[in-house]
Design an enzyme around this catalytic site. Sequence first.
Site, PDB file in Angstrom:
ATOM      1  N   HIS A 263     -51.518  21.915  54.208  1.00  0.00           N
ATOM      2  CA  HIS A 263     -52.006  22.901  55.185  1.00  0.00           C
ATOM      3  C   HIS A 263     -51.514  24.272  54.707  1.00  0.00           C
ATOM      4  O   HIS A 263     -52.011  24.802  53.730  1.00  0.00           O
ATOM      5  CB  HIS A 263     -51.486  22.495  56.565  1.00  0.00           C
ATOM      6  CG  HIS A 263     -52.030  23.260  57.715  1.00  0.00           C
ATOM      7  ND1 HIS A 263     -53.108  24.104  57.622  1.00  0.00           N
ATOM      8  CD2 HIS A 263     -51.644  23.316  59.026  1.00  0.00           C
ATOM      9  CE1 HIS A 263     -53.360  24.636  58.810  1.00  0.00           C
ATOM     10  NE2 HIS A 263     -52.477  24.173  59.682  1.00  0.00           N
ATOM     11  N   HIS A 302     -61.678  21.599  51.533  1.00  0.00           N
ATOM     12  CA  HIS A 302     -61.349  21.928  52.918  1.00  0.00           C
ATOM     13  C   HIS A 302     -61.964  20.882  53.815  1.00  0.00           C
ATOM     14  O   HIS A 302     -63.067  20.397  53.533  1.00  0.00           O
ATOM     15  CB  HIS A 302     -61.891  23.313  53.284  1.00  0.00           C
ATOM     16  CG  HIS A 302     -61.256  23.878  54.497  1.00  0.00           C
ATOM     17  ND1 HIS A 302     -61.682  23.572  55.761  1.00  0.00           N
ATOM     18  CD2 HIS A 302     -60.199  24.698  54.633  1.00  0.00           C
ATOM     19  CE1 HIS A 302     -60.922  24.198  56.625  1.00  0.00           C
ATOM     20  NE2 HIS A 302     -60.005  24.883  55.980  1.00  0.00           N
ATOM     21  N   ASP A 358     -56.650  29.810  50.311  1.00  0.00           N
ATOM     22  CA  ASP A 358     -55.336  29.831  49.673  1.00  0.00           C
ATOM     23  C   ASP A 358     -55.368  29.878  48.159  1.00  0.00           C
ATOM     24  O   ASP A 358     -54.326  29.983  47.525  1.00  0.00           O
ATOM     25  CB  ASP A 358     -54.521  28.617  50.133  1.00  0.00           C
ATOM     26  CG  ASP A 358     -53.937  28.859  51.498  1.00  0.00           C
ATOM     27  OD1 ASP A 358     -53.736  30.039  51.821  1.00  0.00           O
ATOM     28  OD2 ASP A 358     -53.710  27.899  52.232  1.00  0.00           O
TER      29      ASP A 358
HETATM   30  N1  ACO Z   1     -58.704  18.201  44.256  1.00  0.00           N
HETATM   31  C1  ACO Z   1     -59.298  17.093  43.788  1.00  0.00           C
HETATM   32  N2  ACO Z   1     -59.992  16.244  44.549  1.00  0.00           N
HETATM   33  C2  ACO Z   1     -60.081  16.522  45.857  1.00  0.00           C
HETATM   34  C3  ACO Z   1     -59.490  17.664  46.414  1.00  0.00           C
HETATM   35  C4  ACO Z   1     -58.776  18.530  45.571  1.00  0.00           C
HETATM   36  N3  ACO Z   1     -58.202  19.635  46.036  1.00  0.00           N
HETATM   37  N4  ACO Z   1     -59.729  17.710  47.737  1.00  0.00           N
HETATM   38  C5  ACO Z   1     -60.459  16.616  48.004  1.00  0.00           C
HETATM   39  N5  ACO Z   1     -60.678  15.899  46.857  1.00  0.00           N
HETATM   40  C6  ACO Z   1     -61.475  14.689  46.718  1.00  0.00           C
HETATM   41  C7  ACO Z   1     -60.758  13.488  47.292  1.00  0.00           C
HETATM   42  O1  ACO Z   1     -59.971  12.848  46.306  1.00  0.00           O
HETATM   43  C8  ACO Z   1     -61.915  12.646  47.749  1.00  0.00           C
HETATM   44  O2  ACO Z   1     -62.500  12.045  46.627  1.00  0.00           O
HETATM   45  P1  ACO Z   1     -63.113  10.543  46.726  1.00  0.00           P
HETATM   46  O3  ACO Z   1     -64.276  10.672  47.665  1.00  0.00           O
HETATM   47  O4  ACO Z   1     -63.482  10.203  45.340  1.00  0.00           O
HETATM   48  O5  ACO Z   1     -62.003   9.692  47.286  1.00  0.00           O
HETATM   49  C9  ACO Z   1     -62.931  13.673  48.268  1.00  0.00           C
HETATM   50  O6  ACO Z   1     -62.654  14.884  47.514  1.00  0.00           O
HETATM   51  C10 ACO Z   1     -62.796  13.964  49.755  1.00  0.00           C
HETATM   52  O7  ACO Z   1     -61.450  14.368  50.008  1.00  0.00           O
HETATM   53  P2  ACO Z   1     -60.625  14.095  51.332  1.00  0.00           P
HETATM   54  O8  ACO Z   1     -59.195  13.905  50.995  1.00  0.00           O
HETATM   55  O9  ACO Z   1     -61.321  13.037  52.132  1.00  0.00           O
HETATM   56  O10 ACO Z   1     -60.799  15.453  52.077  1.00  0.00           O
HETATM   57  P3  ACO Z   1     -59.994  15.890  53.355  1.00  0.00           P
HETATM   58  O11 ACO Z   1     -60.986  16.595  54.224  1.00  0.00           O
HETATM   59  O12 ACO Z   1     -59.261  14.743  53.981  1.00  0.00           O
HETATM   60  O13 ACO Z   1     -58.908  16.860  52.772  1.00  0.00           O
HETATM   61  C11 ACO Z   1     -57.802  18.836  52.090  1.00  0.00           C
HETATM   62  C12 ACO Z   1     -58.986  18.251  52.873  1.00  0.00           C
HETATM   63  C13 ACO Z   1     -56.489  18.232  52.615  1.00  0.00           C
HETATM   64  C14 ACO Z   1     -57.767  20.344  52.311  1.00  0.00           C
HETATM   65  C15 ACO Z   1     -58.001  18.497  50.587  1.00  0.00           C
HETATM   66  O14 ACO Z   1     -59.207  19.058  50.112  1.00  0.00           O
HETATM   67  C16 ACO Z   1     -56.814  18.961  49.735  1.00  0.00           C
HETATM   68  O15 ACO Z   1     -55.828  18.244  49.641  1.00  0.00           O
HETATM   69  N6  ACO Z   1     -56.930  20.188  49.112  1.00  0.00           N
HETATM   70  C17 ACO Z   1     -55.837  20.700  48.327  1.00  0.00           C
HETATM   71  C18 ACO Z   1     -54.791  21.317  49.275  1.00  0.00           C
HETATM   72  C19 ACO Z   1     -55.260  22.628  49.880  1.00  0.00           C
HETATM   73  O16 ACO Z   1     -55.773  23.508  49.189  1.00  0.00           O
HETATM   74  N7  ACO Z   1     -55.045  22.762  51.216  1.00  0.00           N
HETATM   75  C20 ACO Z   1     -55.378  23.992  51.928  1.00  0.00           C
HETATM   76  C21 ACO Z   1     -56.450  23.762  52.931  1.00  0.00           C
HETATM   77  S1  ACO Z   1     -56.884  25.285  53.666  1.00  0.00           S
HETATM   78  C22 ACO Z   1     -55.646  25.599  54.768  1.00  0.00           C
HETATM   79  O17 ACO Z   1     -55.001  24.741  55.307  1.00  0.00           O
HETATM   80  C23 ACO Z   1     -55.424  27.014  55.043  1.00  0.00           C
END
Ligand code: ACO
Length: 422
Positions: A263, A302, A358
Amino acid sequence: MSESITITDNRTGKSVEIPVVNGGVDMKAIQGLMPGTWILDPGFTGTASTESAITDLDGINGILRYRGYPIEQLAEKSNFLEVCYLLLNGELPSAAEQEKWVHDVTYHTFVHENMRKRFMEGFHHDAHPMGMLMSGIAALSTFYPEAKDIDDPFNRYKQINRLISKVPTIAAMAYRSSIGMPFNYPDNELDYSANFLSMMWKIAEPNHVPDPVLAKALDVLLILHADHEQNCSTTTMRVVGSSHSDPYSAAASATGALYGPRHGGANESVIHMLSDIGSYEDLGPFVESVKAGNSRLMGFGHRVYKAYDPRATIVKEQADKVFAVTGKSPLLDMALKLEEIALNDDYFKSRNLYPNVDFYTGLIYQAMGFPLNMFTVLFTIGRMPGWLAHWQESLEQGQRISRPRQIYTGVGVRDYVDVGSR
Ligand code: ACO
């Protein structure tokens, strides 16, 4: 075509038609049809936990509006304190309202001396400023015990006012303490963001007036972070507030939720990631290792935005302005190249993974001189009005205590066995 869905319980043959309102259906109707049947939704991906009139977020089309005003217009024309007022009150302030609000915030920036002398100085020298801020916010509840009277709107206003005023002071205090420098008192001659920068950086000069480009950039970044509807920390604020805790305790809990790397900690993780990659040549192999599932591309993806995060566009513009003053960060070129690689790669395209707010904020904060462990602290300052607006709204809605159900998957009943017989 009827704007409704019909659900049939095949065990009883009973059906219920539920109207679709604003793209959602009211689950109470389903529960009425099937009492004792729970809806499993881990991570609440398909659950609207509340109705809200604060922030309109359309992740498919990359739209973000506070109280109807597009984020692009607010970032360009407004300022953080005005946006706070808007989020909290639903309307932009008149000139007189604005004057009173700015005055009230400016004149509540000081904290009790015990907060500094006894409380902040008690932390270990290398305490993380986010832990100090979270504890400091919780400690405010002990200085203002009347905050428990959450039913009185005037009392609520006082605590909201205090939280928005004092959080930058505690944040700067946490930083100064972490580097062994004396604490700077607030300067009421400066505006909100400039005052925070002054408390951060002032050394021996009588007055520290920050570079206006940097103060403005910080103000814009605070606006971009001010609210984002039912995200993890705001949900925490509402959940804790639903037990009728005082707002300091609820805001400290929300700060804890923001602390996590998935987050608010993401911008710090972006800098770690870019530093760890090391060189341009290593970008390709790094992306491959992300695709193999070994790590995540921090600052990408996201839960809600499945197109470009509109805030990321504004952040990129601010980055150019800041780097013109501070000089370019060596990690910026790496970030730009990484973005280019990811945006052209099927793995990221097929999963709708784009840069989020971010991806670039950390680079800006770093160029402005903030250490990595202050990034989430800055996010907390920005998000405070959003948390408070939601807290206030949930109280006005008479929100019931948050108490979800679970699907139990453990063992069935069994008899206790004495320790000697196990
Ligand atoms: N890098 C690589 N792969 C990713 C990423 C990423 N940053 N984010 C999602 N994926 C992939 C997952 O592995 C998944 O792949 P799959 O379908 O093959 O299993 C698919 O994309 C869907 O991802 P989820 O984890 O289901 O997405 P979720 O909505 O649960 O997660 C999150 C969202 C936590 C923001 C995620 O994208 C992440 O971890 N991003 C990196 C951390 C980040 O930048 N957080 C800031 C968010 S903005 C904020 O809070 C201000």
